[in-house]
Design a protein around this motif. Structure first.
Motif, PDB file in Angstrom:
ATOM      1  N   ALA A 109     -17.659 -39.236 -52.182  1.00 56.06           N
ATOM      2  CA  ALA A 109     -18.693 -40.262 -52.289  1.00 56.06           C
ATOM      3  C   ALA A 109     -18.715 -40.933 -53.653  1.00 56.06           C
ATOM      4  N   ARG A 110     -18.452 -40.156 -54.710  1.00 52.38           N
ATOM      5  CA  ARG A 110     -18.574 -40.695 -56.075  1.00 52.38           C
ATOM      6  C   ARG A 110     -17.233 -40.644 -56.794  1.00 52.38           C
ATOM      7  N   GLY A 111     -16.820 -41.833 -57.261  1.00 54.65           N
ATOM      8  CA  GLY A 111     -15.570 -41.941 -57.991  1.00 54.65           C
ATOM      9  C   GLY A 111     -15.819 -42.038 -59.489  1.00 54.65           C
ATOM     10  N   TYR A 112     -14.834 -41.627 -60.271  1.00 55.09           N
ATOM     11  CA  TYR A 112     -14.946 -41.637 -61.727  1.00 55.09           C
ATOM     12  C   TYR A 112     -13.723 -42.297 -62.331  1.00 55.09           C
ATOM     13  N   ILE A 113     -13.953 -43.429 -63.005  1.00 55.67           N
ATOM     14  CA  ILE A 113     -12.869 -44.101 -63.712  1.00 55.67           C
ATOM     15  C   ILE A 113     -12.921 -43.614 -65.154  1.00 55.67           C
ATOM     16  N   CYS A 114     -11.921 -42.838 -65.524  1.00 53.15           N
ATOM     17  CA  CYS A 114     -11.844 -42.272 -66.877  1.00 53.15           C
ATOM     18  C   CYS A 114     -10.772 -43.035 -67.650  1.00 53.15           C
ATOM     19  N   PHE A 115     -11.040 -43.324 -68.908  1.00 55.16           N
ATOM     20  CA  PHE A 115     -10.133 -44.094 -69.752  1.00 55.16           C
ATOM     21  C   PHE A 115      -9.714 -43.266 -70.954  1.00 55.16           C
ATOM     22  N   ALA A 116      -8.475 -43.441 -71.406  1.00 53.71           N
ATOM     23  CA  ALA A 116      -8.029 -42.765 -72.623  1.00 53.71           C
ATOM     24  C   ALA A 116      -8.958 -43.166 -73.772  1.00 53.71           C
ATOM     25  N   GLY A 117      -9.576 -42.191 -74.391  1.00 58.67           N
ATOM     26  CA  GLY A 117     -10.531 -42.465 -75.460  1.00 58.67           C
ATOM     27  C   GLY A 117     -11.965 -42.550 -74.988  1.00 58.67           C
ATOM     28  N   GLY A 118     -12.198 -42.722 -73.676  1.00 60.46           N
ATOM     29  CA  GLY A 118     -13.547 -42.774 -73.127  1.00 60.46           C
ATOM     30  C   GLY A 118     -14.224 -44.121 -73.303  1.00 60.46           C
ATOM     31  N   VAL A 119     -15.293 -44.345 -72.538  1.00 61.82           N
ATOM     32  CA  VAL A 119     -16.099 -45.557 -72.664  1.00 61.82           C
ATOM     33  C   VAL A 119     -16.942 -45.446 -73.935  1.00 61.82           C
ATOM     34  N   ASP A 120     -16.880 -46.476 -74.763  1.00 62.16           N
ATOM     35  CA  ASP A 120     -17.538 -46.432 -76.068  1.00 62.16           C
ATOM     36  C   ASP A 120     -18.817 -47.266 -76.048  1.00 62.16           C
ATOM     37  N   VAL A 121     -19.903 -46.602 -75.665  1.00 61.60           N
ATOM     38  CA  VAL A 121     -21.231 -47.219 -75.744  1.00 61.60           C
ATOM     39  C   VAL A 121     -22.049 -46.385 -76.734  1.00 61.60           C
ATOM     40  N   PRO A 122     -23.183 -46.912 -77.226  1.00 62.92           N
ATOM     41  CA  PRO A 122     -23.958 -46.169 -78.219  1.00 62.92           C
ATOM     42  C   PRO A 122     -24.398 -44.791 -77.720  1.00 62.92           C
ATOM     43  N   VAL A 123     -24.385 -43.830 -78.613  1.00 62.04           N
ATOM     44  CA  VAL A 123     -24.883 -42.485 -78.309  1.00 62.04           C
ATOM     45  C   VAL A 123     -26.401 -42.482 -78.509  1.00 62.04           C
ATOM     46  N   VAL A 124     -27.131 -42.107 -77.475  1.00 57.65           N
ATOM     47  CA  VAL A 124     -28.593 -42.036 -77.528  1.00 57.65           C
ATOM     48  C   VAL A 124     -29.016 -40.616 -77.184  1.00 57.65           C
ATOM     49  N   LEU A 125     -29.711 -39.969 -78.107  1.00 59.34           N
ATOM     50  CA  LEU A 125     -30.125 -38.576 -77.926  1.00 59.34           C
ATOM     51  C   LEU A 125     -28.924 -37.706 -77.557  1.00 59.34           C
ATOM     52  N   GLY A 126     -27.835 -37.912 -78.259  1.00 59.28           N
ATOM     53  CA  GLY A 126     -26.675 -37.048 -78.108  1.00 59.28           C
ATOM     54  C   GLY A 126     -25.785 -37.316 -76.923  1.00 59.28           C
ATOM     55  N   SER A 127     -25.982 -38.427 -76.214  1.00 57.90           N
ATOM     56  CA  SER A 127     -25.204 -38.692 -75.004  1.00 57.90           C
ATOM     57  C   SER A 127     -25.022 -40.185 -74.781  1.00 57.90           C
TER      58      SER A 127
END
Length: 333
Positions: A109-127
């Protein structure tokens, strides 16, 4: 950078979650299927908590603005890079300008697109996870929309041509071999288990529960036999974590999921063990599930084959990348 070309509601940026803030009323969020994200990040040699795009609705399409390695895990779907079909659970490399398209899954049901280095969005409360209720984390605390752009982490290594054995194959249970149409989940009887009647407890184990359309990232509502208490009770609010199965007055269970409430007061009949939560995350609306009783020790032991599977995958990736490095350096160690 990547640009979202096609998407529907419910697709978000997620990582492994935001622990440590439930006492402040902030849920953990994070991916619904942590195992799928862990596999994707291992395949790409990312940090374990690197963020990804979690897909719940399809089709989905994005464009790469530079060469980048990626992997799609969680589902068996039609995956195309500029029209070339790719295998799920495998690593591929896109060139600048290429378009990745993912269709409706045949499995999962749920797919995950993973990228080398990861998606770079701001870290908020450690995540970097999207917290939809609070409207923070991820990309502006909301679902992804067409035209959105996302930065991806810096990674100079490009790789492709290797894959992971899907967990649905690696951990196929005897019950699933006998009946592929029913998802079997191991659960531990919870604090309030004995508050239910003998009949209700029997029904809980023997009923085939169906996931209703009223299910989401907060919780899966199940329909089946009504579970009755021995007598009406009023419970003090208690802390909630994903996997807890509550029974509201209507008598039909709710399984708390990744965006679980931080506290609640409905009677708790059981808890899905950690190693089986990915199975529930990949069960679609309308799917039938059964509960199989286990104890705390069995629940803890159930994580051992999962960790062994991940360790084996890490070893395979390390060997593969080492061989690539040797070839690129002309065979020098």
């Amino acid at each position: 950078m990547i640009t979202i070309l096609e998407t529907s509601a419910l697709n978000t940026v997620q990582d492994l979650g935001r622990p440590g803030y439930r006492n402040l009323g902030v849920g953990s969020s994070g991916v619904m299927d942590p195992l799928a994200l862990r596999v994707g990040n291992i395949l790409l040699d990312n940090d374990a908590d690197a963020a990804c795009i979690e897909l719940q609705t399809y089709p989905f399409a994005l464009k790469f603005d530079r060469a980048l390695s990626f992997a799609v895990t969680g589902v068996d779907a039609t995956i195309e890079l500029d029209g070339r079909t790719l295998l799920p659970w495998s690593v591929a490399t896109a060139e600048a300008g290429q378009v990745l398209r993912i269709g409706q899954p045949a499995v999962g049901a749920r797919g995950y697109i993973c990228f080398a280095g990861g998606v770079d969005v701001p870290v908020v409360l450690g995540s970097r996870s999207t917290q939809l209720r609070g409207g923070f984390g991820g990309l502006l605390g909301r679902f992804l929309e067409e035209g959105d752009t996302l930065q991806v982490g810096a990674s100079e290594t490009l790789a492709s041509g290797y894959a992971a054995l899907p967990p649905s194959v690696a951990f196929r249970s005897d019950a699933e071999l006998e009946n592929k149409s029913v998802v079997t989940l191991r659960v531990i009887p919870a604090t309030d288990y004995m508050l239910f009647t003998d009949k209700a407890r029997d029904q809980f184990w023997n009923c085939e529960w169906r996931i209703t359309p009223q299910s989401n990232r907060v919780g899966y509502r199940l329909t089946g036999e009504k579970l009755e208490l021995r007598k009406p009770v009023e419970l003090r609010s208690y802390g909630i974590v994903p996997g807890i199965i509550q029974v509201p007055p209507a008598g039909e269970p709710i399984v708390q999921m990744a965006d679980a409430n931080t506290a609640g007061g409905y009677p708790r009949i059981a808890t899905v063990i950690e190693s089986d939560l990915w199975r529930l995350a990949q069960a679609r609306i309308g799917s039938r599930i059964r509960f199989e009783k286990c104890n705390h020790e069995q629940g803890v032991d159930a994580m051992q084959p999962v960790e062994a599977y991940l360790d084996s995958l890490r070893g395979m990736v390390a060997r593969y990348r080492s061989s690539i490095s040797r070839r690129q350096s002309g065979g020098k160690k």
